[in-house]
Design a protein around this motif. Structure first.
Motif, PDB file in Angstrom:
ATOM      1  N   ARG A 151       0.808  -1.219   0.000  1.00 36.08           N
ATOM      2  CA  ARG A 151       0.000   0.000   0.000  1.00 36.08           C
ATOM      3  C   ARG A 151       0.845   1.274   0.000  1.00 36.08           C
ATOM      4  O   ARG A 151       0.328   2.359  -0.230  1.00 36.08           O
ATOM      5  CB  ARG A 151      -0.930   0.025   1.213  1.00 36.08           C
ATOM      6  N   ALA A 152       2.135   1.145   0.252  1.00 35.93           N
ATOM      7  CA  ALA A 152       2.983   2.331   0.370  1.00 35.93           C
ATOM      8  C   ALA A 152       2.985   3.138  -0.924  1.00 35.93           C
ATOM      9  O   ALA A 152       2.884   4.364  -0.894  1.00 35.93           O
ATOM     10  CB  ALA A 152       4.397   1.926   0.749  1.00 35.93           C
ATOM     11  N   ARG A 153       3.089   2.479  -2.053  1.00 34.95           N
ATOM     12  CA  ARG A 153       3.139   3.197  -3.336  1.00 34.95           C
ATOM     13  C   ARG A 153       1.774   3.760  -3.709  1.00 34.95           C
ATOM     14  O   ARG A 153       1.682   4.661  -4.542  1.00 34.95           O
ATOM     15  CB  ARG A 153       3.673   2.293  -4.435  1.00 34.95           C
ATOM     16  N   PHE A 154       0.704   3.232  -3.129  1.00 34.18           N
ATOM     17  CA  PHE A 154      -0.627   3.767  -3.370  1.00 34.18           C
ATOM     18  C   PHE A 154      -0.911   4.972  -2.468  1.00 34.18           C
ATOM     19  O   PHE A 154      -1.553   5.922  -2.881  1.00 34.18           O
ATOM     20  CB  PHE A 154      -1.682   2.683  -3.138  1.00 34.18           C
ATOM     21  N   ASP A 155      -0.413   4.930  -1.238  1.00 34.87           N
ATOM     22  CA  ASP A 155      -0.693   5.986  -0.264  1.00 34.87           C
ATOM     23  C   ASP A 155       0.299   7.139  -0.305  1.00 34.87           C
ATOM     24  O   ASP A 155       0.012   8.212   0.227  1.00 34.87           O
ATOM     25  CB  ASP A 155      -0.704   5.404   1.153  1.00 34.87           C
ATOM     26  N   TYR A 156       1.477   6.955  -0.916  1.00 35.71           N
ATOM     27  CA  TYR A 156       2.516   7.981  -0.898  1.00 35.71           C
ATOM     28  C   TYR A 156       3.121   8.169  -2.285  1.00 35.71           C
ATOM     29  O   TYR A 156       3.223   7.226  -3.066  1.00 35.71           O
ATOM     30  CB  TYR A 156       3.656   7.580   0.065  1.00 35.71           C
ATOM     31  N   PHE A 157       3.551   9.406  -2.564  1.00 31.23           N
ATOM     32  CA  PHE A 157       4.416   9.677  -3.698  1.00 31.23           C
ATOM     33  C   PHE A 157       5.832   9.385  -3.211  1.00 31.23           C
ATOM     34  O   PHE A 157       6.321  10.046  -2.300  1.00 31.23           O
ATOM     35  CB  PHE A 157       4.335  11.146  -4.141  1.00 31.23           C
ATOM     36  N   ILE A 158       6.501   8.412  -3.792  1.00 30.10           N
ATOM     37  CA  ILE A 158       7.843   8.016  -3.364  1.00 30.10           C
ATOM     38  C   ILE A 158       8.854   8.946  -4.023  1.00 30.10           C
ATOM     39  O   ILE A 158       8.896   9.048  -5.246  1.00 30.10           O
ATOM     40  CB  ILE A 158       8.133   6.550  -3.736  1.00 30.10           C
ATOM     41  N   GLU A 159       9.657   9.626  -3.208  1.00 30.60           N
ATOM     42  CA  GLU A 159      10.625  10.578  -3.742  1.00 30.60           C
ATOM     43  C   GLU A 159      12.049  10.033  -3.750  1.00 30.60           C
ATOM     44  O   GLU A 159      12.780  10.254  -4.695  1.00 30.60           O
ATOM     45  CB  GLU A 159      10.559  11.883  -2.954  1.00 30.60           C
TER      46      GLU A 159
ATOM     47  N   ASN B 234       9.995  -2.633   1.683  1.00 29.16           N
ATOM     48  CA  ASN B 234      10.083  -4.081   1.835  1.00 29.16           C
ATOM     49  C   ASN B 234      11.303  -4.491   2.653  1.00 29.16           C
ATOM     50  O   ASN B 234      12.262  -3.746   2.769  1.00 29.16           O
ATOM     51  CB  ASN B 234      10.060  -4.819   0.481  1.00 29.16           C
ATOM     52  N   VAL B 235      11.226  -5.691   3.222  1.00 30.77           N
ATOM     53  CA  VAL B 235      12.314  -6.283   3.989  1.00 30.77           C
ATOM     54  C   VAL B 235      12.788  -7.492   3.192  1.00 30.77           C
ATOM     55  O   VAL B 235      11.970  -8.275   2.703  1.00 30.77           O
ATOM     56  CB  VAL B 235      11.840  -6.728   5.390  1.00 30.77           C
ATOM     57  N   PHE B 236      14.115  -7.627   3.043  1.00 36.52           N
ATOM     58  CA  PHE B 236      14.655  -8.719   2.249  1.00 36.52           C
ATOM     59  C   PHE B 236      16.015  -9.116   2.789  1.00 36.52           C
ATOM     60  O   PHE B 236      16.609  -8.425   3.618  1.00 36.52           O
ATOM     61  CB  PHE B 236      14.765  -8.312   0.772  1.00 36.52           C
ATOM     62  N   PHE B 237      16.487 -10.264   2.329  1.00 34.77           N
ATOM     63  CA  PHE B 237      17.842 -10.719   2.616  1.00 34.77           C
ATOM     64  C   PHE B 237      18.667 -10.514   1.354  1.00 34.77           C
ATOM     65  O   PHE B 237      18.257 -10.920   0.270  1.00 34.77           O
ATOM     66  CB  PHE B 237      17.858 -12.194   3.027  1.00 34.77           C
ATOM     67  N   ASN B 238      19.831  -9.883   1.485  1.00 36.02           N
ATOM     68  CA  ASN B 238      20.674  -9.648   0.311  1.00 36.02           C
ATOM     69  C   ASN B 238      21.481 -10.899  -0.012  1.00 36.02           C
ATOM     70  O   ASN B 238      21.327 -11.939   0.627  1.00 36.02           O
ATOM     71  CB  ASN B 238      21.557  -8.414   0.499  1.00 36.02           C
ATOM     72  N   ASP B 239      22.363 -10.792  -1.003  1.00 34.45           N
ATOM     73  CA  ASP B 239      23.122 -11.955  -1.445  1.00 34.45           C
ATOM     74  C   ASP B 239      24.125 -12.453  -0.405  1.00 34.45           C
ATOM     75  O   ASP B 239      24.576 -13.585  -0.477  1.00 34.45           O
ATOM     76  CB  ASP B 239      23.840 -11.663  -2.767  1.00 34.45           C
ATOM     77  N   ARG B 240      24.463 -11.623   0.573  1.00 35.35           N
ATOM     78  CA  ARG B 240      25.365 -12.049   1.650  1.00 35.35           C
ATOM     79  C   ARG B 240      24.609 -12.595   2.853  1.00 35.35           C
ATOM     80  O   ARG B 240      25.209 -12.940   3.863  1.00 35.35           O
ATOM     81  CB  ARG B 240      26.235 -10.871   2.088  1.00 35.35           C
ATOM     82  N   GLY B 241      23.268 -12.640   2.784  1.00 36.67           N
ATOM     83  CA  GLY B 241      22.460 -13.182   3.867  1.00 36.67           C
ATOM     84  C   GLY B 241      22.122 -12.186   4.952  1.00 36.67           C
ATOM     85  O   GLY B 241      21.672 -12.569   6.026  1.00 36.67           O
ATOM     86  N   ARG B 242      22.322 -10.900   4.695  1.00 36.63           N
ATOM     87  CA  ARG B 242      22.023  -9.864   5.680  1.00 36.63           C
ATOM     88  C   ARG B 242      20.599  -9.353   5.489  1.00 36.63           C
ATOM     89  O   ARG B 242      20.147  -9.156   4.355  1.00 36.63           O
ATOM     90  CB  ARG B 242      22.972  -8.680   5.523  1.00 36.63           C
ATOM     91  N   ALA B 243      19.909  -9.115   6.598  1.00 35.11           N
ATOM     92  CA  ALA B 243      18.560  -8.563   6.533  1.00 35.11           C
ATOM     93  C   ALA B 243      18.644  -7.067   6.232  1.00 35.11           C
ATOM     94  O   ALA B 243      19.376  -6.331   6.893  1.00 35.11           O
ATOM     95  CB  ALA B 243      17.825  -8.785   7.846  1.00 35.11           C
ATOM     96  N   LYS B 244      17.949  -6.636   5.203  1.00 30.37           N
ATOM     97  CA  LYS B 244      17.942  -5.240   4.777  1.00 30.37           C
ATOM     98  C   LYS B 244      16.507  -4.770   4.640  1.00 30.37           C
ATOM     99  O   LYS B 244      15.579  -5.567   4.529  1.00 30.37           O
ATOM    100  CB  LYS B 244      18.642  -5.078   3.416  1.00 30.37           C
ATOM    101  N   ILE B 245      16.347  -3.449   4.635  1.00 36.77           N
ATOM    102  CA  ILE B 245      15.033  -2.851   4.437  1.00 36.77           C
ATOM    103  C   ILE B 245      15.167  -1.718   3.426  1.00 36.77           C
ATOM    104  O   ILE B 245      16.164  -0.999   3.425  1.00 36.77           O
ATOM    105  CB  ILE B 245      14.438  -2.350   5.772  1.00 36.77           C
ATOM    106  N   GLU B 246      14.187  -1.601   2.544  1.00 33.74           N
ATOM    107  CA  GLU B 246      14.124  -0.468   1.625  1.00 33.74           C
ATOM    108  C   GLU B 246      13.247   0.573   2.290  1.00 33.74           C
ATOM    109  O   GLU B 246      12.083   0.335   2.575  1.00 33.74           O
ATOM    110  CB  GLU B 246      13.524  -0.880   0.282  1.00 33.74           C
ATOM    111  N   LEU B 247      13.828   1.730   2.530  1.00 35.66           N
ATOM    112  CA  LEU B 247      13.148   2.818   3.217  1.00 35.66           C
ATOM    113  C   LEU B 247      12.999   3.972   2.241  1.00 35.66           C
ATOM    114  O   LEU B 247      13.951   4.334   1.560  1.00 35.66           O
ATOM    115  CB  LEU B 247      13.989   3.245   4.424  1.00 35.66           C
ATOM    116  N   ALA B 248      11.802   4.541   2.156  1.00 36.78           N
ATOM    117  CA  ALA B 248      11.544   5.605   1.185  1.00 36.78           C
ATOM    118  C   ALA B 248      11.098   6.872   1.888  1.00 36.78           C
ATOM    119  O   ALA B 248      10.453   6.834   2.935  1.00 36.78           O
ATOM    120  CB  ALA B 248      10.463   5.172   0.205  1.00 36.78           C
ATOM    121  N   ILE B 249      11.472   7.999   1.288  1.00 31.51           N
ATOM    122  CA  ILE B 249      10.933   9.285   1.710  1.00 31.51           C
ATOM    123  C   ILE B 249       9.704   9.510   0.853  1.00 31.51           C
ATOM    124  O   ILE B 249       9.795   9.515  -0.381  1.00 31.51           O
ATOM    125  CB  ILE B 249      11.959  10.408   1.510  1.00 31.51           C
ATOM    126  N   GLY B 250       8.549   9.673   1.492  1.00 26.48           N
ATOM    127  CA  GLY B 250       7.308   9.788   0.739  1.00 26.48           C
ATOM    128  C   GLY B 250       6.454  10.961   1.181  1.00 26.48           C
ATOM    129  O   GLY B 250       6.473  11.364   2.340  1.00 26.48           O
TER     130      GLY B 250
END
Length: 159
Positions: free
Chosen positions: A19-27, A114-130
């Motif tokens: 819903r983030a892309r529906f509720d916010y303009f991602i900058e 979103n929350v994901f694991f990168n290729d090295r197995g580390r937990a990462k998060i994509e954080l946006a200014i909206g």
């Protein structure tokens, strides 16, 4: 010999805020590390976790993920974690400064995508200014999405 993957590629998406892309303009979008305990990592690796109601805030020069739900690990016994505790995000200083100025001066919001694991197995998060959308903006987004769907259907039918 297999070619190595480029750095920063997503391997396994755990939780997504659709819903983030529906509720916010991602900058602007940032990739940040998350400070987690052992049972939180195990719970995320099983595919559990939700960031739908969560947001991020800047406090004392640090960015915190608030209200993200990572359920308790089933085999965690006394070492289990609090499901909705605030979690520290790992970012560079200039990224934190940019987020802080966007939130305080411009009235924008820090939204986790979103929350994901990168290729090295580390937990990462994509954080946006909206920037929050108004009702008429959401209607326009919905109309555009419907038109794209209809256009694709018409092209498939050959008309």
């Amino acid at each position: 010999m297999a070619r190595p993957k480029p750095a920063g590629t997503k391997v396994k998406t755990v939780a997504e805020n659709r819903r983030a892309r529906f509720d916010y303009f991602i900058e602007d979008v940032f990739e940040a590390g998350i400070v987690l305990t052992g049972t939180e990592v195990k719970s995320l690796r099983t595919g559990q976790g939700s960031i739908v109601e969560s947001f991020a805030e800047v406090k004392d020069g640090q960015v915190w993920l608030v209200n993200a739900n990572i359920p308790v690990f089933s085999h965690g016994n006394i070492f289990n974690h609090e499901p909705k505790r605030p979690r520290k995000l790992l970012l560079h200083g200039r990224e934190i400064d940019k987020m802080h100025s966007a939130v305080t001066r411009q009235g924008l919001t820090l939204v986790p995508l979103n929350v994901f694991f990168n290729d090295r197995g580390r937990a990462k998060i994509e954080l946006a200014i909206g920037r929050g959308k108004k009702l008429h903006d959401k209607r326009e987004t919905s109309k555009e999405r419907d038109w794209q769907r209809d256009k694709a259907r018409l092209m498939r039918e050959g008309g």
